[in-house]
Design an enzyme around this catalytic site. Structure first.
Site, short mmCIF file in Angstrom:
data_model
loop_
_atom_site.label_atom_id
_atom_site.label_comp_id
_atom_site.label_asym_id
_atom_site.label_seq_id
_atom_site.Cartn_x
_atom_site.Cartn_y
_atom_site.Cartn_z
N SER A 52 -20.36 -47.50 -5.57
CA SER A 52 -19.49 -46.61 -4.83
C SER A 52 -19.70 -45.17 -5.29
CB SER A 52 -18.04 -47.08 -4.99
OG SER A 52 -17.20 -46.48 -4.03
N ASP A 204 -17.95 -52.50 0.03
CA ASP A 204 -17.97 -51.83 -1.28
C ASP A 204 -18.43 -52.77 -2.39
OD1 ASP A 204 -16.87 -50.68 -3.87
OD2 ASP A 204 -16.19 -49.13 -2.48
#
Length: 347
Positions: A52, A204
């Site tokens: 991320s 994610d």
């Protein structure tokens, strides 16, 4: 030797691998850590694994390396973080959409926060964002030349994402990275549609590896791993409001994979130390941590969505100071032993 080679092949420096957590705007703390380590010059990096915001930091740093060594990496990181702030280089249209999702609503009005919370809980991004608009993706593509990132062979990169279909972690390597791989690593499913790569949807990477450490064991020779942790493991008080409870659940979730990997490392280390496993066959990693968790505990999880320059610059300063204190205290141990008590920190 080229300038980029000289910037990476620093003689007399200790070599480490970096593991960068994700955490939205709190990734500016990691920027501060990297900024100091690059300026200080006592450490060399063999590899970076990131998820991320950690992946964003990694690719921006890598491009800067190729262009101008340490100074180029520092400049590239500063330019990127300034550009995503509300005083940065986003166009007015980009900024309006960007702020709709990435500015902390509690800093504006409680009503705005409730409205955004209502949308993301009762409608999917396929409904409220059917065109899949993502200004961060467009901006990252403008800011980072991914051909340069893929060309940097001296520094290994690993970017983690979560395979939506089978729930497994997927680690992409530097030689294959595009803007889609990085955005997959940063794809929060309540805000954005899954990023599809080669027909596979990804979310994610923090759900399964925040960050993923195992590539460092199999694909690098360096035993030292420096984790830059930005998600607090502990909080002194139990949350009571609905959104504070959800924020704490998110923190626990995004620390879960890292805690599992650290417990596994501790288990293998004990077997190696006891002679049950051979040191010739199993790497005995030296784990270190630059811990932003305690410092960032004062900031609510909602501030991970705050793109204001005042917060970003504050976190950058905290990261620089944390890196300085850690390096001054533990430099002599690098290459000899770990400085993080895994059992105490993660079990």
């Amino acid at each position: 030797m080229t300038d980029s080679d000289a910037a990476i092949d620093w003689t007399g420096q200790k070599k480490v691998n970096l593991a960068l957590q994700g955490g939205g705007s709190h990734g500016a703390f990691t920027w501060g850590v990297l900024d100091y380590l690059l300026e200080d010059e006592r450490l060399d990096f063999e590899a970076i694994t990131g998820t991320s915001a950690g992946a964003l930091n990694a690719v921006v740093l890598a491009e800067g390396y190729l262009d101008g060594g340490r100074k180029g990496a520092r400049k590239s990181l500063a330019r990127f973080w300034r550009s995503v702030s509300d005083q940065g280089a986003l166009s007015p249209i980009e900024r309006r959409f960007f702020h709709a999702f990435f500015v902390a609503f509690p800093l504006q009005t409680q009503m705005a926060y409730w409205w955004a919370d209502l949308i993301t809980h009762y409608a999917s991004p396929y409904e409220f964002n059917p065109l899949n608009i993502n200004p961060l993706r467009d901006h990252l593509e403008k800011m980072v030349d991914f051909a340069k990132v893929r060309a940097l062979t001296e520094l290994k990169l690993f970017v983690a994402a979560t395979n939506v279909q089978n729930g497994k972690i997927k680690v992409f390597e530097g030689s294959e990275l595009t803007v889609d791989h990085v955005m997959a690593s940063a794809c929060l499913p309540n805000l954005f549609q899954a990023v599809v790569i080669d027909g596979v949807p990804y979310w994610d990477g923090g759900y399964m590896g925040n960050p993923a450490l195992f590539p460092l064991f199999y694909k690098t020779a360096c035993p030292d791993i420096v984790i830059v942790q930005i998600n607090p493991i502990e909080r002194d008080e139990a949350p009571r409001s609905a959104h504070d409870i959800q924020d704490r659940l998110n923190e626990i979730t995004f620390n879960g994979a890292l805690m599992s990997e650290m417990r596994a490392i501790d288990f293998v280390d004990r077997l190696v130390d006891a002679g049950i496993l051979s040191r010739d066959e199993y790497m005995r990693p030296f784990v270190h941590r630059i811990d932003g968790g305690g410092l960032l505990e004062a900031f609510s999880a909602a501030t991970k969505l705050d793109a204001s320059w005042s917060l970003i610059s504050q976190l950058h300063g905290l990261g620089r100071e944390a890196a300085k204190q850690w390096l001054d205290s533990h430099y002599d141990s690098i290459g000899k032993k770990g400085t993080l008590d895994l059992r105490m920190a993660y079990t």
